[in-house]
Enzyme design. Structure first.
Site, PDB file in Angstrom:
ATOM      1  CE  LYS A   1      -8.538  -3.311   4.317  1.00 28.07           C
ATOM      2  NZ  LYS A   1      -7.503  -2.426   3.830  1.00 28.07           N
TER       3      LYS A   1
ATOM      4  CG  ASP B   1      -3.171   4.034   4.087  1.00 35.58           C
ATOM      5  OD1 ASP B   1      -4.206   3.865   4.750  1.00 35.58           O
ATOM      6  OD2 ASP B   1      -2.876   3.323   3.098  1.00 35.58           O
TER       7      ASP B   1
ATOM      8  CD1 TRP C   1      -1.992  -2.167   2.094  1.00 36.62           C
ATOM      9  CD2 TRP C   1      -2.886  -1.476   0.155  1.00 36.62           C
ATOM     10  NE1 TRP C   1      -2.967  -3.067   1.723  1.00 36.62           N
ATOM     11  CE2 TRP C   1      -3.539  -2.673   0.543  1.00 36.62           C
ATOM     12  CE3 TRP C   1      -3.279  -0.862  -1.040  1.00 36.62           C
ATOM     13  CZ2 TRP C   1      -4.544  -3.270  -0.211  1.00 36.62           C
ATOM     14  CZ3 TRP C   1      -4.287  -1.450  -1.796  1.00 36.62           C
ATOM     15  CH2 TRP C   1      -4.905  -2.636  -1.380  1.00 36.62           C
TER      16      TRP C   1
HETATM   17  C1  PLP Z   1      -6.968  -2.001   2.433  1.00 40.95           C
HETATM   18  C2  PLP Z   1      -5.949  -0.943   2.422  1.00 40.95           C
HETATM   19  C3  PLP Z   1      -5.881   0.006   1.397  1.00 40.95           C
HETATM   20  C4  PLP Z   1      -6.789  -0.021   0.206  1.00 40.95           C
HETATM   21  O1  PLP Z   1      -8.020   0.459   0.540  1.00 40.95           O
HETATM   22  P1  PLP Z   1      -9.177   0.653  -0.558  1.00 40.95           P
HETATM   23  O2  PLP Z   1     -10.212   1.339   0.243  1.00 40.95           O
HETATM   24  O3  PLP Z   1      -9.570  -0.714  -1.012  1.00 40.95           O
HETATM   25  O4  PLP Z   1      -8.625   1.479  -1.658  1.00 40.95           O
HETATM   26  C5  PLP Z   1      -4.921   0.990   1.500  1.00 40.95           C
HETATM   27  N1  PLP Z   1      -4.076   1.049   2.535  1.00 40.95           N
HETATM   28  C6  PLP Z   1      -4.112   0.151   3.536  1.00 40.95           C
HETATM   29  C7  PLP Z   1      -3.143   0.270   4.668  1.00 40.95           C
HETATM   30  C8  PLP Z   1      -5.041  -0.871   3.502  1.00 40.95           C
HETATM   31  O5  PLP Z   1      -5.088  -1.767   4.499  1.00 40.95           O
END
Ligand code: PLP
Length: 355
Positions: free
Chosen positions: A190, A166, A99
């Site tokens: 999540k 993020d 990511w």
């Molecule tokens: C799941 C995840 C993403 C991607 O998220 P989307 O909403 O599917 O674009 C990005 N960064 C992290 C740390 C993630 O766990």
């Protein structure tokens, strides 16, 4: 059979959140209409959004001068939207896996984006240390929890430039010093809500400085000014986020979530370290409490599939590791009951005894 949900995302949510959201889907606030059928501008929906924003600010102790917005597009859209709004001259990124790397790749489309550290040399099994951030970057981007590799920044790093984080997979699992950040974002699926909504915290006075024309929908100001109502926001996912925020508050807030995360992690890593069949894949001090990755020790490699089947028969769901790590990954988000982890530990012990 009772199921224990260890999915990495979309993932476990508190049962109450699902039930309360389901009720509103059938009949929103006694209106005779479904939450799925109402206008986002209906007078009953504004309070949902307002309460979600207020709880975000309260639970994370967000200081004055920040806005919270809810958009579509996922964290993946933020990989581009963040530099589009915040990159003026150059930005620094720490590459801690899939990511983080995707975020860096999108930033490079916008301007100068430096990878100042990476743990690619050991399959992202640690959080890089000993790096320095050039003092002239606009921000340092970090992925606070690396969902795929199971590493986590347990604390906000000490740096002299603004951070951007993020926090898709660890939001509300620990307290965050929001004042250090210009922006915090994440997909909600999540630790917060059903899929379909992205949360973004932005520092207001940092907006509008980027030397480029930003498409209306990608300009954070559009959504800050309209309180996430410039266009139709994801109504049902936002409602489910509100229910989770209420649940977090009822259950003692972020401090309580943090304690539970420690309790789950101690139980499961304790067993991984004790059990002769398994070993962790991540450097001990960087182990994630949200995504716990482990593999079979080399001499027991052939027991991987049998253990997977053994655990599945006992109701464990979603423990197969991501293909880039292999083995197993037990995601232990806020809604994961400590008892779920106890069941997994029990299965590991029984399996060990049988082999
Ligand atoms: C799941 C995840 C993403 C991607 O998220 P989307 O909403 O599917 O674009 C990005 N960064 C992290 C740390 C993630 O766990």
């Amino acid at each position: 059979m009772k199921k224990y949900n260890f999915n990495a995302g979309p993932s476990i949510l508190p049962r109450e959140v699902i039930e309360n959201t389901a009720k509103q889907i059938l009949d929103f606030n006694g209106s005779g209409l479904s939450l799925m059928e109402i206008s986002h501008r209906a007078k009953d929906f504004q309070p949902v959004l307002d309460e979600a924003v207020a709880l975000f600010k309260e639970l994370l102790s967000i200081p004055e001068g920040y806005s919270v917005i809810f958009l579509g597009g996922g964290a993946s859209l933020q990989f581009y939207q963040v530099p589009c709004n915040f990159l003026i001259k150059k930005a620094a990124y720490i590459n801690t896996g899939t990511w983080a790397n995707k975020a860096l790749k999108e930033a490079k489309r916008i301007g100068e984006a430096l990878e100042i550290a990476s743990s690619a040399d050991a399959n992202f099994s640690y959080i890089p240390k000993g790096w320095t951030v050039p003092s002239d970057v606009d921000y340092l981007h970090i992925t606070t929890n690396n969902t795929i590799y199971g590493t986590e920044w347990r604390k906000d790093p000490e740096v002299s430039v603004p951070l951007i984080g993020d926090m898709s997979s660890d939001i509300f699992s620990r307290s965050v010093d929001v004042a250090k950040y210009d922006c915090i974002y994440g997909g909600a699926q999540k630790n917060l809500a059903m899929a379909g909504v992205t949360f973004i915290i932005v520092k207001d006075d940092k907006l509008g400085r980027a030397p480029r024309e930003i498409p209306t929908m990608l300009d954070y100001r559009t959504h800050v000014e309209k309180g996430s109502m410039f266009n139709t926001p994801p109504v049902v996912p936002i409602y489910s986020a509100l229910e989770t925020l209420r649940w977090i508050k009822r259950n003692g807030g972020v401090e309580a979530m943090d304690k539970l995360a420690n309790e789950r992690a101690e139980l499961l890593y304790g067993e991984i370290d004790r059990n002769k069949l398994f070993r962790g894949t991540v450097k001990t001090e960087d182990r994630s409490r949200m995504n716990i990755c482990f593999v079979m020790n080399d001499e027991y490699k052939e027991l991987e599939k049998p253990f997977f089947e053994f655990a599945t028969e006992r109701g464990m769901v979603g423990i197969k590791g991501h293909r880039s790590v292999g083995g197993f990954r037990a995601s232990c988000y806020n809604a994961q009951p400590v008892d779920g982890v106890r069941e997994l530990v029990k299965a590991m012990k029984e399996f060990e005894a049988a082999h």
